[in-house]
Design a protein around this motif. Structure first.
Motif, short mmCIF file in Angstrom:
data_model
loop_
_atom_site.label_atom_id
_atom_site.label_comp_id
_atom_site.label_asym_id
_atom_site.label_seq_id
_atom_site.Cartn_x
_atom_site.Cartn_y
_atom_site.Cartn_z
N MET A 41 3.01 -73.35 14.60
CA MET A 41 3.23 -74.28 13.49
C MET A 41 2.79 -75.69 13.88
O MET A 41 3.01 -76.14 15.00
N CYS A 42 2.18 -76.39 12.91
CA CYS A 42 1.60 -77.70 13.22
C CYS A 42 1.85 -78.69 12.08
O CYS A 42 1.63 -78.36 10.91
N SER A 43 2.32 -79.88 12.42
CA SER A 43 2.47 -80.98 11.46
C SER A 43 1.16 -81.74 11.45
O SER A 43 0.97 -82.70 12.20
N ARG A 44 0.25 -81.31 10.59
CA ARG A 44 -1.11 -81.83 10.64
C ARG A 44 -1.20 -83.31 10.31
O ARG A 44 -2.05 -84.02 10.85
N SER A 45 -0.37 -83.82 9.41
CA SER A 45 -0.45 -85.25 9.07
C SER A 45 -0.05 -86.11 10.26
O SER A 45 -0.62 -87.20 10.47
N ILE A 46 0.90 -85.66 11.06
CA ILE A 46 1.30 -86.42 12.25
C ILE A 46 0.20 -86.37 13.30
O ILE A 46 -0.14 -87.39 13.91
N GLU A 47 -0.39 -85.21 13.49
CA GLU A 47 -1.50 -85.08 14.43
C GLU A 47 -2.67 -85.96 14.01
O GLU A 47 -3.33 -86.59 14.85
N ARG A 48 -2.94 -86.02 12.72
CA ARG A 48 -4.08 -86.79 12.22
C ARG A 48 -3.86 -88.29 12.39
O ARG A 48 -4.81 -89.04 12.64
N ASP A 49 -2.61 -88.75 12.30
CA ASP A 49 -2.33 -90.18 12.43
C ASP A 49 -2.77 -90.73 13.78
O ASP A 49 -3.33 -91.83 13.86
N ASN A 50 -2.53 -89.96 14.84
CA ASN A 50 -2.87 -90.44 16.18
C ASN A 50 -2.82 -89.25 17.13
O ASN A 50 -1.84 -88.50 17.14
N LEU A 51 -3.85 -89.07 17.94
CA LEU A 51 -3.92 -87.92 18.83
C LEU A 51 -2.77 -87.93 19.84
O LEU A 51 -2.36 -86.87 20.31
N LEU A 52 -2.23 -89.11 20.14
CA LEU A 52 -1.11 -89.19 21.06
C LEU A 52 0.17 -88.61 20.44
O LEU A 52 1.15 -88.39 21.14
N TYR A 53 0.15 -88.38 19.15
CA TYR A 53 1.30 -87.79 18.48
C TYR A 53 1.26 -86.25 18.52
O TYR A 53 2.13 -85.60 17.93
N LEU A 54 0.27 -85.70 19.19
CA LEU A 54 0.10 -84.25 19.21
C LEU A 54 1.37 -83.50 19.65
O LEU A 54 1.74 -82.51 19.01
N PRO A 55 2.07 -83.95 20.72
CA PRO A 55 3.30 -83.22 21.08
C PRO A 55 4.32 -83.18 19.95
O PRO A 55 4.98 -82.15 19.75
N GLN A 56 4.47 -84.29 19.20
CA GLN A 56 5.42 -84.31 18.11
C GLN A 56 5.00 -83.38 16.97
O GLN A 56 5.83 -82.82 16.26
N SER A 57 3.69 -83.23 16.80
CA SER A 57 3.20 -82.36 15.73
C SER A 57 3.33 -80.88 16.08
O SER A 57 3.32 -80.03 15.20
N LYS A 58 3.47 -80.60 17.37
CA LYS A 58 3.47 -79.21 17.84
C LYS A 58 4.83 -78.72 18.34
O LYS A 58 5.13 -77.53 18.26
N ILE A 59 5.64 -79.62 18.90
CA ILE A 59 6.86 -79.19 19.58
C ILE A 59 8.07 -79.75 18.85
O ILE A 59 8.35 -80.95 18.91
N TYR A 60 8.78 -78.89 18.15
CA TYR A 60 9.98 -79.31 17.43
C TYR A 60 10.78 -78.04 17.10
O TYR A 60 10.36 -76.93 17.44
N ASP A 61 11.89 -78.18 16.44
CA ASP A 61 12.76 -77.05 16.13
C ASP A 61 12.04 -76.01 15.28
O ASP A 61 11.41 -76.35 14.26
N ARG A 62 12.08 -74.75 15.70
CA ARG A 62 11.46 -73.63 14.98
C ARG A 62 9.96 -73.80 14.80
O ARG A 62 9.38 -73.40 13.79
N SER A 63 9.30 -74.38 15.79
CA SER A 63 7.87 -74.67 15.67
C SER A 63 6.98 -73.51 16.09
O SER A 63 5.75 -73.62 16.02
N CYS A 64 7.58 -72.41 16.52
CA CYS A 64 6.77 -71.28 16.98
C CYS A 64 7.45 -69.98 16.61
O CYS A 64 8.68 -69.87 16.63
#
Length: 286
Positions: A165-188
């Motif tokens: 699971m991926c939060s694409r808008s967060i990833e798109r805002d800044n590549l440094l936000y990639l961990p937040q877009s990928k790692i969170y509750d029920r993200s896999c």
């Protein structure tokens, strides 16, 4: 062969599909109740997993498929889950319109070294029939269907279906936000089975997103489109790294919904990989 894990909330069991029959390995003298235990036993006995399983099936009772449907659990409870990215052309092509992201992802796609990243802990991972999560602070949320390697001490012992699971808008805002877009509750999510397959690089894969009983997205592809091999990805995962006993490594997404399709609470995601099965999860906001 396919290995399922079941749980009634108290006891767990490993059920193996061999041919057209299902065998309950927890009812043998070995009383196998996890895929980890079974794979570990094969290593200790220095026997191929398929051979050890066949021997256990000789003493295991058969059960009906209907007996396990409501009790299906994660087929393997990995110590860690990792991901590999930009292993399909679509991953870098999809980001060409995203400013600096496009060049970065193209470099990763063409480089000798693949992208390998930490994805989830057991507490952030769900199994078949459980709900995956979308972040409440993300505007564009997408499932990512992936062939996933099951590794024992870093070596491939089977394959399962993964949803990265991926939060694409967060990833798109800044590549440094990639961990937040990928790692969170029920993200896999992983499941529904661990399978032994002859050729992991020639499997049909499909994904659908259903909303209110209708399909809002459906697409299919093949793992043959992956530009890196499973062994290569596992090798880079092991390099200079502490490797837990049991790990799942997602091998990259091959299907990406367009920007006008974002997951909503109540949606259902279905991911099917040939010879492994269908991983189905509803969606909730976390």
């Amino acid at each position: 062969m396919r290995y399922f894990q079941t749980s009634d909330g108290v006891d767990t069991a490993v059920v193996v599909e061999r041919g057209d029959e299902l065998y309950d390995l927890s009812e043998t003298d070995a009383r196998v109740d996890s895929f980890r235990e079974l794979a570990r036993s094969a290593v200790i006995a220095d026997r191929p997993l398929a051979d050890l399983t066949a021997a256990l099936c000789d003493d295991a009772p058969t059960i009906e498929r209907s007996e396990i449907q409501s009790d299906l659990a994660m087929p393997v409870r990995a110590d860690e889950i990792w991901g590999a990215g930009v292993t399909y052309a679509i991953s870098q092509e999809d980001r060409q319109e995203e400013g600096g992201l496009g060049e970065t992802y193209l470099d990763a796609y063409e480089a000798e070294r693949p992208e390998v990243y930490f994805k989830a802990t057991p507490t952030r991972t769900v199994g078949p029939g459980e709900a995956v999560g979308i972040r409440g602070d993300s505007e564009w949320n997408a499932p990512e269907p992936e062939l996933s390697l099951v590794l024992l001490d870093g070596e491939i012992v089977g394959y399962t279906v993964g949803n990265d699971m991926c939060s694409r808008s967060i990833e798109r805002d800044n590549l440094l936000y990639l961990p937040q877009s990928k790692i969170y509750d029920r993200s896999c999510a992983v499941g529904p089975a661990v399978a032994l397959v002859d050729d992991p690089h020639d499997l049909e894969m499909s994904m659908t997103i259903e909303r209110d009983g209708e399909s809002v997205f459906a697409e299919s592809t093949s793992t043959g489109e992956m530009v890196r091999t499973c062994e290569e990805l596992a090798s880079y995962f092991r390099r200079h790294n502490y490797v837990p006993e049991l790990t799942v490594l997602l091998t990259g997404t091959s299907i990406i919904p367009p920007a006008d399709v974002t997951l909503r609470e109540g949606d259902t995601v279905k991911i099917t990989i040939e010879d492994i099965g269908t991983l189905e999860n509803d969606v909730i906001v976390v």
